[in-house]
Design an enzyme around this catalytic site. Structure first.
Site, PDB file in Angstrom:
ATOM      1  CB  CYS A  86      -0.904  -0.027   1.232  1.00  0.00           C
ATOM      2  SG  CYS A  86      -1.861   1.476   1.445  1.00  0.00           S
ATOM      3  CD  GLU A  87      -0.299   5.094  -4.032  1.00  0.00           C
ATOM      4  OE1 GLU A  87      -0.985   6.099  -4.176  1.00  0.00           O
ATOM      5  OE2 GLU A  87       0.236   4.493  -4.991  1.00  0.00           O
ATOM      6  CG  HIS A  88      -2.457   5.526   1.306  1.00  0.00           C
ATOM      7  ND1 HIS A  88      -3.797   5.203   1.275  1.00  0.00           N
ATOM      8  CD2 HIS A  88      -2.239   6.284   0.201  1.00  0.00           C
ATOM      9  CE1 HIS A  88      -4.363   5.741   0.208  1.00  0.00           C
ATOM     10  NE2 HIS A  88      -3.436   6.388  -0.466  1.00  0.00           N
ATOM     11  CG  HIS A  89      -0.129   3.605   6.304  1.00  0.00           C
ATOM     12  ND1 HIS A  89      -1.425   3.555   5.815  1.00  0.00           N
ATOM     13  CD2 HIS A  89      -0.122   4.609   7.210  1.00  0.00           C
ATOM     14  CE1 HIS A  89      -2.159   4.479   6.401  1.00  0.00           C
ATOM     15  NE2 HIS A  89      -1.398   5.134   7.244  1.00  0.00           N
ATOM     16  CD  GLN A 127      -8.470  -4.558  -2.718  1.00  0.00           C
ATOM     17  OE1 GLN A 127      -8.034  -4.551  -1.564  1.00  0.00           O
ATOM     18  NE2 GLN A 127      -9.535  -5.253  -3.064  1.00  0.00           N
ATOM     19  CG  HIS A 155      -5.784  -3.408   2.503  1.00  0.00           C
ATOM     20  ND1 HIS A 155      -5.174  -2.567   1.595  1.00  0.00           N
ATOM     21  CD2 HIS A 155      -6.753  -4.070   1.818  1.00  0.00           C
ATOM     22  CE1 HIS A 155      -5.761  -2.712   0.409  1.00  0.00           C
ATOM     23  NE2 HIS A 155      -6.713  -3.615   0.524  1.00  0.00           N
ATOM     24  CB  CYS A 157      -2.688   0.262   6.387  1.00  0.00           C
ATOM     25  SG  CYS A 157      -3.781   0.092   4.978  1.00  0.00           S
TER      26      CYS A 157
END
Length: 197
Positions: A86-89, A127, A155, A157
């Site tokens: 995941c590119e956020h975390h 996703q 996920h 996260c």
């Protein structure tokens, strides 16, 4: 559709960044348990993000002509396992992909579809976008009359931070062409269901 990175992966820079991260959290990167961690992370990132340098359409280039009088019926491949970051975390999400397409004049070897999923999943992702990119690649790469992609993933996260919803999974759907029509889409989704589920 090709690789989206700004350049080649730089393992030495990753090692330096991990060392700095360990220092930033108050750890000693030289202690026995952590001494090789920067190298291990650099090697892992090489696997996790190899898709940045690859084009999924290349994997569909060896399509096979159907050789029949009319367009083909549905091709459905269920339960393709994948992992992405995941590119956020920068935490992993793991799941299964289900892919269906309606061939026009050509099909591809079934082993190519998991490879397309892997290349696109092996990039910093969300996703929702991953689902769309898989559908786009198959639609464009095969000239398919219709495509349906369903991803079901857990996920990191969501399961390991914040509200820690350990039993939660996320389902995303993307459709193209004839499989965007509700009746056709419902027909294919019924094929994805396991008997007794």
């Amino acid at each position: 559709m090709g690789g989206t990175g700004a350049g080649r992966m730089d393992p030495e820079r990753i090692r330096r960044a991990v060392t700095e991260l360990l220092l930033a959290i108050g750890e000693n990167p030289a202690r026995a348990g952590l001494a090789r961690t920067p190298q291990r992370v650099a090697e892992a990132y090489g696997e996790f993000f190899h898709g940045l340098a690859e084009d999924p359409l290349d994997l569909l280039a060896d399509a096979i002509p159907l050789g029949s009088d009319g367009p083909g019926e549905a091709v459905v491949v269920r339960d393709i396992t994948f992992r992405s970051i995941c590119e956020h975390h920068l935490l992993p999400f793991l799941g299964v992909a289900h892919i269906a397409y309606l061939p026009d004049a050509k099909v591809v070897g079934l082993g190519a579809l998991p490879k397309v999923v892997d290349v696109l999943a092996s990039r910093p992702q969300i996703q929702e976008r991953l689902t769309e990119e898989i559908a786009d690649a198959i639609h464009r790469g095969l000239g398919a009359r219709g495509v349906l992609v369903v991803l079901d993933a857990v996920h990191g996260c969501v399961t390991t931070r914040g509200s820690r919803q350990e039993q939660s999974s996320t389902l995303t759907v993307a459709s193209r062409g004839e499989l965007s029509e509700p009746a056709r889409r419902a027909e294919i989704i019924s094929l994805l269901a396991r008997p007794g589920s």
